[in-house]
Design a protein around this motif. Structure first.
Motif, short mmCIF file in Angstrom:
data_model
loop_
_atom_site.label_atom_id
_atom_site.label_comp_id
_atom_site.label_asym_id
_atom_site.label_seq_id
_atom_site.Cartn_x
_atom_site.Cartn_y
_atom_site.Cartn_z
N ASP A 122 105.23 56.32 44.70
CA ASP A 122 104.03 57.14 44.84
C ASP A 122 104.34 58.62 44.97
O ASP A 122 103.44 59.44 45.11
N GLY B 59 96.64 52.24 40.81
CA GLY B 59 95.26 52.66 40.96
C GLY B 59 94.78 53.53 39.81
O GLY B 59 93.88 54.36 39.97
N ILE B 60 95.39 53.38 38.63
CA ILE B 60 95.02 54.16 37.45
C ILE B 60 94.27 53.25 36.48
O ILE B 60 94.65 52.10 36.27
N PHE C 243 92.52 58.29 38.18
CA PHE C 243 92.83 57.55 39.40
C PHE C 243 91.53 56.90 39.92
O PHE C 243 90.61 57.59 40.33
N THR C 244 91.51 55.57 39.90
CA THR C 244 90.26 54.86 40.12
C THR C 244 90.11 54.27 41.50
O THR C 244 89.01 53.92 41.93
N ARG D 214 96.73 60.11 44.73
CA ARG D 214 96.84 58.72 44.29
C ARG D 214 95.98 57.78 45.15
O ARG D 214 95.55 56.74 44.67
N THR D 215 95.76 58.12 46.41
CA THR D 215 95.13 57.16 47.33
C THR D 215 93.79 57.59 47.90
O THR D 215 93.03 56.75 48.38
N CYS E 278 99.56 50.79 35.44
CA CYS E 278 98.35 51.53 35.76
C CYS E 278 97.57 50.87 36.88
O CYS E 278 97.12 51.52 37.83
N ALA F 47 97.46 66.02 38.31
CA ALA F 47 97.78 65.71 39.70
C ALA F 47 98.87 66.65 40.21
O ALA F 47 98.81 67.15 41.34
N ARG G 24 90.74 64.11 44.78
CA ARG G 24 90.63 64.21 43.31
C ARG G 24 89.56 65.23 42.97
O ARG G 24 88.39 64.89 42.81
#
Length: 247
Positions: A135, A24-25, A245-246, A230-231, A20, A41, A236
């Motif tokens: 990814d 980036g989770i 996804f943080t 993801r990036t 994770c 996603a 999001r």
């Protein structure tokens, strides 16, 4: 035995949290929440991709997915001047490229229900495998679980589009036949080609070719959307994506 199981769960949990963090989770989320986020996603990514492609110029004006002529007939363009038919054939080639892209744009809408079904059926095991992949691992999962069904839906729609009159009574399929026939006729008559067979070509299936390229382009777009989610925080667009996804 209990100690061994406890250790196994501890190691699995550690791997899950590390995966994770690497992607980036948020590692504090449960496996169910992460899988829900991965599904979202894919849902957002596929919906965006289909919407982009299922419109006028969705394929044609996007150089990443634009469908060009089949490689089997690229020699036509390479030898037009030598055969003295470039002025006659080039406009037909330009029309054909436009029309085959239009057929792909027309077929793109068929992808939505197939994608929804595959995403709905994603298991926790699938999600964890995606989590530990690249990814674009969610896109790879989707491709492996939908390609055959997508091809089955795309092929007849593309074939119908290629045979549908788009300008007057001229279709993409008939334009393609004209190009090949004109080229082969000129090649056979060209006095510097012994036997008249050196540059003649056999018609590949235009429908099969366009279907394959249309699906390739579709998954290119899905992969792009997955990478963005993801990036890039801007991509999001739902609460669960923002939560999962943080970075």
């Amino acid at each position: 035995m209990i100690k061994k199981l406890s250790l196994l769960f501890l190691v699995a949990g550690s791997i899950f949290m590390t995966s994770c963090e690497d992607l980036g989770i948020d590692p504090s989320l449960s496996q169910d929440e992460v899988v829900q986020g991965l599904k979202e996603a894919l849902r957002v990514g596929t919906d965006t991709s289909v919407t982009m492609l299922n419109k006028t110029d969705g394929y044609f004006k996007d150089q990443a997915v634009k469908i060009l002529l089949p490689p089997e007939i690229l020699m036509i363009q390479n030898n037009l001047n030598a055969l003295g038919i470039s002025a006659v054939t080039q406009p037909l080639i330009d029309q054909l490229v436009l029309k085959i892209n239009r057929s792909a744009e027309d077929a793109a809408s068929e992808a939505k229900p197939i994608f929804v079904n595959a995403i709905t059926n994603m298991t926790i095991t699938d999600g964890l495998s995606i989590l530990n992949g690249s990814d674009t691992s969610a896109t790879s999962y989707l491709r492996s679980n939908t390609y055959s069904d997508l091809k089955g839906l795309f092929a007849p729609k593309i074939d119908n589009s290629l045979n549908k009159p788009l300008v007057g009574s001229v279709s993409a399929a008939s334009t393609y036949e004209q190009i090949v026939d004109k080229y082969n006729t000129a090649a056979k008559l060209y006095n510097q080609i012994p036997g008249g067979t050196k540059y003649t070509i056999i018609n590949p299936s235009l429908s099969d070719y366009v279907t394959g390229k249309a699906l390739t382009g579709l998954f290119i777009k899905v992969a792009d959307e997955e990478k963005a989610i993801r990036t890039d925080p801007v991509a999001r667009v739902t609460d669960i994506l923002k939560k999962v996804f943080t970075k």
